[in-house]
Design a protein around this motif. Structure first.
Motif, short mmCIF file in Angstrom:
data_model
loop_
_atom_site.label_atom_id
_atom_site.label_comp_id
_atom_site.label_asym_id
_atom_site.label_seq_id
_atom_site.Cartn_x
_atom_site.Cartn_y
_atom_site.Cartn_z
N LEU A 177 0.29 7.26 2.27
CA LEU A 177 -0.91 7.99 1.97
C LEU A 177 -0.61 9.20 1.56
CD1 LEU A 177 -4.04 8.23 2.14
CD2 LEU A 177 -3.64 9.01 4.59
N GLN A 223 -6.51 4.53 5.83
CA GLN A 223 -5.09 3.59 5.49
C GLN A 223 -4.80 2.51 6.37
OE1 GLN A 223 -3.34 4.47 2.93
NE2 GLN A 223 -1.12 4.00 3.47
N LYS A 224 -4.84 2.66 7.56
CA LYS A 224 -4.69 1.59 8.49
C LYS A 224 -5.61 0.27 8.15
CE LYS A 224 -2.70 4.27 12.21
NZ LYS A 224 -2.96 4.49 13.63
N GLU A 244 -4.20 -1.29 5.15
CA GLU A 244 -2.74 -1.88 5.21
C GLU A 244 -3.30 -3.20 5.93
OE1 GLU A 244 -0.76 1.09 7.48
OE2 GLU A 244 -0.02 2.03 5.70
N VAL A 296 0.96 -1.26 0.00
CA VAL A 296 0.03 -0.12 0.06
C VAL A 296 1.02 1.50 -0.02
CG1 VAL A 296 -1.67 1.29 1.21
CG2 VAL A 296 -1.79 -1.31 1.15
N HIS A 318 -5.34 3.28 -5.37
CA HIS A 318 -5.10 3.86 -4.02
C HIS A 318 -6.30 4.47 -3.55
CE1 HIS A 318 -2.52 5.23 -0.43
NE2 HIS A 318 -3.45 4.24 0.07
N GLY A 339 -8.20 9.99 6.93
CA GLY A 339 -7.49 9.19 6.09
C GLY A 339 -6.41 8.25 6.77
N GLU A 340 -5.94 8.61 7.81
CA GLU A 340 -5.15 7.73 8.74
C GLU A 340 -5.98 6.53 9.15
OE1 GLU A 340 -3.63 8.09 13.06
OE2 GLU A 340 -2.77 9.73 11.83
N LEU A 355 -9.43 3.51 -1.11
CA LEU A 355 -9.71 4.14 0.22
C LEU A 355 -11.29 4.57 0.13
CD1 LEU A 355 -6.44 6.60 0.34
CD2 LEU A 355 -6.99 4.80 2.07
N THR A 362 0.42 9.45 -2.11
CA THR A 362 -0.52 9.51 -3.07
C THR A 362 -1.41 10.75 -3.11
OG1 THR A 362 -0.72 6.99 -2.90
CG2 THR A 362 -2.87 8.26 -3.78
#
Length: 573
Positions: free
Chosen positions: A25, A66-67, A70, A22, A467, A62-63, A471, A28
């Motif tokens: 973030l 992203q986790k 992942e 991945v 990506h 976003g965080e 998301l 990207t």
């Protein structure tokens, strides 16, 4: 479904392939903004930048997404693979016809035959080559392919044969019969818009020979035309929702259901076509149109089953007139090819007429051109320490800018087969760097070579499309309110591509081609040799803004001008 990687020789090799990582973030998101900058207004970019800052806040959406992504990447073979979400949304959910909009192919170099027997023997050789390929897949002896010394994922090969796309009202489905307990042993042959099955294995399980297959194909070519024959194959050119409705109606009849099943289960389809009209022009263009849509209902478009994953097409030479003479039959007694019969009700007959009209409109609307650019090839570009692919991508964007005086969203299909279950990725090739280059090209005061080198560095990392969409899809899966960055109108503009491009590596002189999947799109396929570059460009005539002839001509000029730029820089160094 069983794949060639579930056991045996390939298992250890496949386990050694890396999982697709991945991307970071923030990286990207920065590249996304760079792709947006040339194609949206200043106030729109400012709004998107603010939304992105909110999205990237510590502890923000976003965080969290992203986790989640992942974590998914740790438990799945390929989090962005087109075998799941991408394939579903981009292909199976699409309701446009498969013909031109989704199907693609290769036109082999022109074969040297001048009569029907030559066509038959050439077709027989191609099919026996397919059977040899199938044997390697079944026995797990297909050599692993490599790119720059790295092994590639071979999974898709086990899905190419004995497979078919089944129409649905809202979404299509893919079926694979090759690894079933009762795996198919036949091919389907289309001739004069009639369909036949041919057993291609002897009683001892060995594939039939070229001579044996020639006998079978001659029998088909000598078979009489069915009286009051309906062009059933033309139904597969309908919009997918319409075809789904009439597909269900068609297979309600037991004989129809048996015939359709025989086609869908077959290893592949061989289309023995009639000659195309001379109005299609030069042989390269004619061959591509023959492969892509068959020329319309009055020619070969009904001599197809466009739902089949693999169709091999052979065209009758124009000068053929004589009835072919039968070759002596090989020793083993061959079962006669079986003609597939269809019972057509009056309502389906009416739909066939509608399908003929819509197919003819597609054939008439498509404008496709072939350019063999012989001034230089990849050797010249590499001699200047530049990437041939990035060079051509820049030339295409420059040609577009010279015509329209604006940049557009552009992408290149890229292989992801270095990773498990990798198929295709999307490289967004428009960026602030590419925009600076094309806008400044005709200004001699600009340091173009510096800009050009920067663009090449940029394009290598532009696989951001998957990506961003992953998301967005993750937000749906996690059942959280959709972040503003994904409802922002700029997102649609970023991915509303007007240039769809792909480089296809081929060492056999093939012409690779696809069609535009949207009304306003230009599609470009290209391939390199040491000394030339071949382009197949296409667009829809009904989109008045499109002019593929002009774009092809402007592209040729752009390539020559870029060569002059490099030569001038070299001489002044």
């Amino acid at each position: 479904m069983t794949s060639i990687f579930d056991s045996g020789v390939y298992l250890n090799y496949w386990k050694g392939l890396p999982h697709l990582p991945v991307p970071p973030l923030r990286e990207t998101c920065e590249r996304y903004l760079s792709a947006l900058e040339p194609i949206v207004k200043e106030d729109e970019l400012k709004q998107t930048t603010w939304l992105m800052e909110e999205f990237l806040k510590e502890g923000g959406d976003g965080e969290k997404l992203q986790k989640s992504l992942e974590r998914k990447a740790c438990t799945t073979d390929n989090w962005v693979s087109l075998t799941d979400h991408g394939l579903q949304t981009q292909y199976l959910d699409c309701r446009e016809p498969l013909v031109v909009f989704s199907n693609f192919g290769f036109a082999l170099p022109q074969m040297d035959f001048r009569d029907k027997l030559g066509q038959i023997r050439c077709a027989a050789k191609l099919i026996t080559a397919v059977l040899d390929f199938k044997t390697m897949i079944d026995n797990e002896t297909l050599p692993v392919e490599y790119m720059r010394g790295e092994p590639l994922c071979m999974m898709q090969y086990c899905q190419a044969l004995s497979s078919c796309c089944i129409p649905g009202l809202k979404t299509d489905s893919l079926v694979f019969h090759g690894k079933s307990s009762n795996a198919p042993k036949h091919i389907t042959v289309a001739h004069n818009s009639q369909f036949f099955t041919v057993e291609v294995y002897n009683s001892d399980g060995t594939p039939i020979t070229v001579d044996q297959l020639c006998v079978q194909l001659e029998r088909i070519c000598n078979s009489p035309l069915e009286t009051n024959m309906e062009l059933v194959g033309i139904l597969t050119t309908l919009r997918r929702d319409s075809w789904a409705k009439w597909y269900d109606r068609l297979v309600q009849d037991p004989s129809n259901r048996e015939s359709v099943s025989a086609i869908e289960r077959s290893i592949c389809m061989l289309c023995l076509d009639g000659a195309m009209p001379q109005v299609y022009g030069k042989s390269g263009r004619c061959a591509v149109l023959q492969m892509l849509h068959g020329g319309g209902s009055q020619w070969n478009s009904a001599n197809r089953w466009f739902d089949k994953s693999l169709q091999v097409k052979e065209e009758t030479p124009m000068m053929y007139q004589k009835k072919p003479q039968m070759m002596p039959s090989p020793v083993e007694l061959l079962p006669m090819p079986q003609k597939l019969h269809f019972s057509i009700t009056p309502d389906i007959k009416n739909v066939i007429e509608e399908a003929k009209q819509s197919m003819d409109k597609i054939a008439e609307d498509l404008d496709l051109r072939v350019l063999v650019f012989s001034h230089f090839g990849k050797n010249f570009i590499k001699a200047h320490k530049l990437s041939p692919d990035a060079f051509v991508q820049m030339a295409i964007q420059l040609a577009y800018y010279r015509i329209y005086q604006q940049c557009c969203a552009s992408y290149e299909a890229a292989s992801m087969r270095l990773f498990r279950k990798g198929r295709l990725g999307v490289i967004i090739s428009t960026s602030s760097a590419s925009a600076a280059f094309v806008k400044s090209f005709d200004d001699p005061k600009k340091q173009l070579l510096v800009m050009f080198s920067y663009f090449i560095l940029e394009i290598r990392g532009q696989i951001i499309y998957g990506h961003i969409l992953a998301l967005k899809n993750q937000a749906i899966e996690d059942d959280i309110p959709m972040p503003g960055i994904f409802t922002d109108p700029s997102l649609d503009k970023a991915f509303n591509f007007r240039l769809s491009t792909s480089q296809v590596r081929t060492g056999t002189g093939c012409l690779c081609f696809a069609g535009p999947d949207q009304p306003e799109v230009y599609d470009f396929c290209y391939s390199f040799t040491d000394d030339d570059i071949t382009f197949v460009g296409s667009a829809w005539k009904s989109c008045k803004e499109n002019n593929v002839i002009q774009l092809i001509q402007t592209l040729e000029d752009a390539l020559l001008d870029m060569r002059m730029l490099l030569e001038n820089e070299t001489s002044s160094a």
